[in-house]
Design an enzyme around this catalytic site. Sequence first.
Site, PDB file in Angstrom:
ATOM      1  N   SER A 148       0.855  -1.184   0.000  1.00 50.22           N
ATOM      2  CA  SER A 148       0.000   0.000   0.000  1.00 50.22           C
ATOM      3  C   SER A 148       0.889   1.231   0.000  1.00 50.22           C
ATOM      4  CB  SER A 148      -0.896  -0.019   1.251  1.00 50.22           C
ATOM      5  OG  SER A 148      -1.594   1.200   1.358  1.00 50.22           O
TER       6      SER A 148
ATOM      7  N   LYS B 131      -1.233  -0.997  -4.336  1.00 57.12           N
ATOM      8  CA  LYS B 131      -2.427  -0.201  -3.978  1.00 57.12           C
ATOM      9  C   LYS B 131      -1.984   1.238  -3.793  1.00 57.12           C
ATOM     10  CE  LYS B 131      -4.781   0.153   0.479  1.00 57.12           C
ATOM     11  NZ  LYS B 131      -5.504  -0.600   1.523  1.00 57.12           N
ATOM     12  N   LEU B 132      -2.683   2.143  -4.489  1.00 55.04           N
ATOM     13  CA  LEU B 132      -2.395   3.565  -4.351  1.00 55.04           C
ATOM     14  C   LEU B 132      -3.472   4.208  -3.491  1.00 55.04           C
ATOM     15  CD1 LEU B 132      -1.576   4.528  -8.071  1.00 55.04           C
ATOM     16  CD2 LEU B 132      -0.020   3.623  -6.311  1.00 55.04           C
ATOM     17  N   LYS B 133      -3.055   5.058  -2.582  1.00 55.34           N
ATOM     18  CA  LYS B 133      -4.014   5.849  -1.818  1.00 55.34           C
ATOM     19  C   LYS B 133      -4.458   7.005  -2.703  1.00 55.34           C
ATOM     20  CE  LYS B 133      -4.066   3.899   2.274  1.00 55.34           C
ATOM     21  NZ  LYS B 133      -5.308   3.451   2.925  1.00 55.34           N
TER      22      LYS B 133
ATOM     23  N   ASP C  27      -7.307   3.012  -2.929  1.00 52.35           N
ATOM     24  CA  ASP C  27      -8.028   3.084  -1.650  1.00 52.35           C
ATOM     25  C   ASP C  27      -8.277   4.552  -1.331  1.00 52.35           C
ATOM     26  OD1 ASP C  27      -9.060   2.822   0.883  1.00 52.35           O
ATOM     27  OD2 ASP C  27      -7.264   1.938   1.784  1.00 52.35           O
TER      28      ASP C  27
ATOM     29  N   ASN D 274     -10.196   5.662   1.414  1.00 52.47           N
ATOM     30  CA  ASN D 274     -10.494   5.926   2.828  1.00 52.47           C
ATOM     31  C   ASN D 274     -11.660   6.901   2.990  1.00 52.47           C
ATOM     32  OD1 ASN D 274      -7.171   5.299   3.202  1.00 52.47           O
ATOM     33  ND2 ASN D 274      -8.568   4.344   4.664  1.00 52.47           N
TER      34      ASN D 274
ATOM     35  N   GLU E 192     -11.296   0.734  -3.284  1.00 51.04           N
ATOM     36  CA  GLU E 192     -11.579   0.448  -1.878  1.00 51.04           C
ATOM     37  C   GLU E 192     -12.183   1.666  -1.185  1.00 51.04           C
ATOM     38  OE1 GLU E 192      -8.033  -1.002   0.014  1.00 51.04           O
ATOM     39  OE2 GLU E 192      -8.824  -0.785   2.040  1.00 51.04           O
TER      40      GLU E 192
ATOM     41  N   ASP F 164     -13.823  -1.540   3.147  1.00 58.00           N
ATOM     42  CA  ASP F 164     -12.897  -1.705   4.273  1.00 58.00           C
ATOM     43  C   ASP F 164     -13.614  -1.178   5.518  1.00 58.00           C
ATOM     44  OD1 ASP F 164     -10.920  -1.366   6.201  1.00 58.00           O
ATOM     45  OD2 ASP F 164      -9.533  -0.232   4.964  1.00 58.00           O
TER      46      ASP F 164
ATOM     47  N   LYS G 114      -9.957  -6.990   8.013  1.00 60.37           N
ATOM     48  CA  LYS G 114      -9.005  -6.574   9.049  1.00 60.37           C
ATOM     49  C   LYS G 114      -9.568  -7.054  10.377  1.00 60.37           C
ATOM     50  CE  LYS G 114      -7.401  -2.242   6.927  1.00 60.37           C
ATOM     51  NZ  LYS G 114      -7.645  -0.784   6.898  1.00 60.37           N
TER      52      LYS G 114
ATOM     53  N   GLY H 290      -4.238  -4.157   6.182  1.00 59.20           N
ATOM     54  CA  GLY H 290      -3.135  -3.919   7.108  1.00 59.20           C
ATOM     55  C   GLY H 290      -3.342  -2.628   7.862  1.00 59.20           C
TER      56      GLY H 290
HETATM   57  O1  SMG Z   1      -0.339  -2.059   6.833  1.00 59.02           O
HETATM   58  O2  SMG Z   1       0.546  -1.830   4.852  1.00 59.02           O
HETATM   59  C1  SMG Z   1      -0.228  -1.489   5.740  1.00 59.02           C
HETATM   60  C2  SMG Z   1      -1.104  -0.298   5.476  1.00 59.02           C
HETATM   61  C3  SMG Z   1      -2.249  -0.664   4.618  1.00 59.02           C
HETATM   62  O3  SMG Z   1      -3.282   1.130   3.496  1.00 59.02           O
HETATM   63  C4  SMG Z   1      -3.270   0.450   4.485  1.00 59.02           C
HETATM   64  N1  SMG Z   1      -4.113   0.631   5.515  1.00 59.02           N
HETATM   65  O4  SMG Z   1      -7.342   1.936   4.819  1.00 59.02           O
HETATM   66  O5  SMG Z   1      -6.464   0.103   4.251  1.00 59.02           O
HETATM   67  C5  SMG Z   1      -6.387   1.179   4.820  1.00 59.02           C
HETATM   68  C6  SMG Z   1      -5.131   1.632   5.532  1.00 59.02           C
HETATM   69  C7  SMG Z   1      -5.470   1.986   6.937  1.00 59.02           C
HETATM   70  C8  SMG Z   1      -4.323   2.356   7.787  1.00 59.02           C
HETATM   71  S1  SMG Z   1      -3.631   3.847   7.349  1.00 59.02           S
HETATM   72  C9  SMG Z   1      -2.638   4.265   8.651  1.00 59.02           C
HETATM   73 MG    MG Z   2      -8.466   0.801   3.367  1.00 57.87          MG
END
Ligand code: SMG
Ligand code: MG
Length: 373
Positions: free
Chosen positions: A140, A166-168, A193, A195, A218, A243, A267, A295
């Site tokens: 990620s 995975k790109l935010k 993703d 969020n 996501e 998620d 998760k 994660g």
């Molecule tokens: O653990 O590699 C990891 C991070 C994966 O992107 C990740 N987690 O929304 O999926 C999600 C984010 C939430 C945590 S961001 C601090």
């Molecule tokens: Mg997520």
Amino acid sequence: MADGAALTAVELHRVEIPLVTPFRTSFGTQSVRTALVLRVRTERGDGWGECVAELEPLYSSEFLDAAELVIADHLLPRLFAAGRGLTADALAGVLASVKGHRMAKAALEMAVLDAELRAEGVSFGARLGAVRTAVDCGVSVGIPESVEALVELVGRYLAQGYRRVKLKIEPGWDLEPVRAVRERFGGIALQVDANAAYTLADAEHLRALDAFELVLIEQPLPEDDLRGHAELAARLRTPLCLDESITSARVAAEAISVGACSIVNVKAGRVGGYLEAVRVHDVCRAAGVAVWCGGMLETGLGRAANVALAALPGFTLPGDTSASERYWVQDLTDPFVLHDGRLAVPTGPGLGVEPDPDRLRAWTTVRRSVPAP
Ligand code: SMG
Ligand code: MG
């Protein structure tokens, strides 16, 4: 009921570990991971847990100070009172009268399960139902300062062997970075993703992502908006994955039945524990919905449990289960090392890993021990 091992004390260690690169999402930037590590002491031996709540309530409503408080003042008294009736299977029921606080409950369940399994000589993977000895890993990637920096970072991760990227994304950082990564790296498995950074009013804009053949999008919309996700899913060709919205196996079943998602990020912390995570997996598998392991920047403790979970048969997509060096100069446990884009599922009793005692001591900023009354 007297087949459990009564808790004699629980230690709470607040640990601060610097990340190798700051991790920016639509809700904030982290350069240091603050984790809450639990050690339960039972009549039959010790167990370790990790709470994935963040320092601030920005990913979800939970946050570390609240988790610590609810564990010490509300959850532990109930676990102590259960005496030998306390097993990992019984734990959720013992704590059911306390509403919410799933990440706090999950950390305790993980530690009690670890103690139980270590005493029995059974691994997390064997207990949860793992069918693989190693799991496919994705990575990620947070939001860097520029598209060039992103492309550079993705290139480095691909060279390390990650099987999916995975790109935010967030409004203002979506089409352009996705296009750049797709153009530079061709047909890699790529997903995004958000969020919960968008609203249904952005549907047409998000539809432009269909051009990039993503594995999934996501959590584009708010946590409580299943209907919005269902409407959006109907307008996109790219599969929607949830998620934040998926807080239990029951919610997973509902989200699937209303068409809010066709893929689920699992998760354990978000759903209240690894045992509920297995039930989320089961519900999704029965419905033909693929799952993958999310994660929360876990240390080697949470990573060990995540990798065991990701070895269940329904986890057919690579997870956010990256190697230790993606996060830390040094992990709290022995490091998880990527081999051919995979991490090996630990085989030792319980989690199969433990915190290094010196590093745990050095990185702990606050430690408290709560003895049984
Ligand atoms: O653990 O590699 C990891 C991070 C994966 O992107 C990740 N987690 O929304 O999926 C999600 C984010 C939430 C945590 S961001 C601090
Ligand atoms: Mg997520």
